[in-house]
Scaffold this active site. Structure first.
Site, PDB file in Angstrom:
ATOM      1  N   GLU A   1     -26.348 -22.229  -2.961  1.00 20.39           N
ATOM      2  CA  GLU A   1     -25.912 -21.048  -3.711  1.00 20.39           C
ATOM      3  C   GLU A   1     -26.087 -21.288  -5.208  1.00 20.39           C
ATOM      4  OE1 GLU A   1     -21.747 -18.444  -4.053  1.00 20.39           O
ATOM      5  OE2 GLU A   1     -22.086 -19.821  -2.375  1.00 20.39           O
TER       6      GLU A   1
ATOM      7  N   GLU B   1     -20.677 -15.346 -11.946  1.00 23.18           N
ATOM      8  CA  GLU B   1     -19.496 -14.611 -11.504  1.00 23.18           C
ATOM      9  C   GLU B   1     -18.605 -14.299 -12.700  1.00 23.18           C
ATOM     10  OE1 GLU B   1     -18.296 -16.065  -7.176  1.00 23.18           O
ATOM     11  OE2 GLU B   1     -18.625 -17.765  -8.516  1.00 23.18           O
TER      12      GLU B   1
END
Length: 269
Positions: A138, A142
């Protein structure tokens, strides 16, 4: 993140795609990387490109249910909405999309306005995991609603994270559109905010190797308060995406303001 959020998704398996003829790049060696360079201005939501999450959540930490009704395009902007609306066992509904194809080394870029609200997560990231019969890899941008002056950067390699880095977002990620980009190479990842390099990773142990899908999501939590803040709902809020682009390693950049274009110009000088 600290949780494998996407273990429940159904995924398709794809074959690898070669880059432009004569340009032997590391991307060609990434098994399953079948996505080619593209740019999407979201004039419409092309469901041949994007899968819309609908009807589930990713575990007890998530206080909303993914709903296709929370995903739409308006005047060339993708909108993912978080609002109080009972869907299945949750009292809130939220939105997420993901590409159907997987992408390898190259430049990933999105122009985004984050949502408002403590306890919310506005995310632009790439991901692959056990549901695709792959390790959890990943790469994240964010924006946590508790502090929209920052964007959190992170990577996971075989489910091992702990690589968080907070970068400034001048003016606030929720006050206007900002450009987020990362350049993923075999030996490094470079992160950019509004065209400025803010973070670089060169430790091989912290660089994912598996081709991944591109995601946008907006979700909330009642439990991950140390990380995302205390959940406080006031009114519906949106993650808005003006543009997304991927430029495969060795390909021409996809739009004039692209970080990939900047790097091409710098190399030619």
């Amino acid at each position: 993140m600290t949780i494998d959020r996407y273990r429940r998704f159904a995924r398709l398996a794809f074959i690898a795609t070669l880059p432009l003829a004569g340009l032997a790049t590391a991307a060609a060696a990434q098994e399953g990387a079948n996505g080619k360079s593209f740019k999407d201005d979201f004039d419409t939501l092309d469901t041949r490109v994007w899968f819309v999450s609908d009807g589930w959540n990713n575990g007890g930490h998530q206080n909303c249910t993914w709903s296709k009704k929370q995903v739409k395009t308006v005047d060339g902007i993708l909108e993912l909405t978080f609002e109080e609306k009972k869907v299945k066992e949750r009292n809130f509904a939220c939105g997420e999309i993901q590409t159907r194809k997987r992408f390898g080394y190259g430049t990933y870029e999105a122009r985004i306005k984050a949502a408002d609200g403590s306890g919310l997560n506005s995310a632009f990231f790439t991901y692959i995991g056990p549901a695709d019969k792959k390790p959890h890899d990943e790469i994240d941008f964010e924006v946590l609603g508790k502090n929209t002056a920052k964007v959190q950067i992170n990577q996971y390699v075989s489910a091992k994270g702990g690589n968080e880095f907070l970068a400034d977002v001048p003016g606030g990620a929720n006050q206007g559109f900002n450009d987020y980009a990362f350049v993923w190479e075999k030996n490094r990842i470079r992160y950019y905010v509004n065209g400025e390099l803010v973070h670089e990773v060169t430790d091989p142990a912290k660089i994912p190797v598996n081709a991944q899908k591109i995601f946008f999501s907006l979700w909330g939590t009642d439990t991950l308060t140390d990380w995302m803040g205390t959940f406080s709902y006031k009114e519906p809020t949106k993650l808005q995406v003006d543009r997304v682009a991927f430029t495969a390693a060795g390909d021409e950049c996809q739009f004039a303001e692209s970080v990939a274009c900047q790097l091409e110009r710098a190399q030619s000088e």
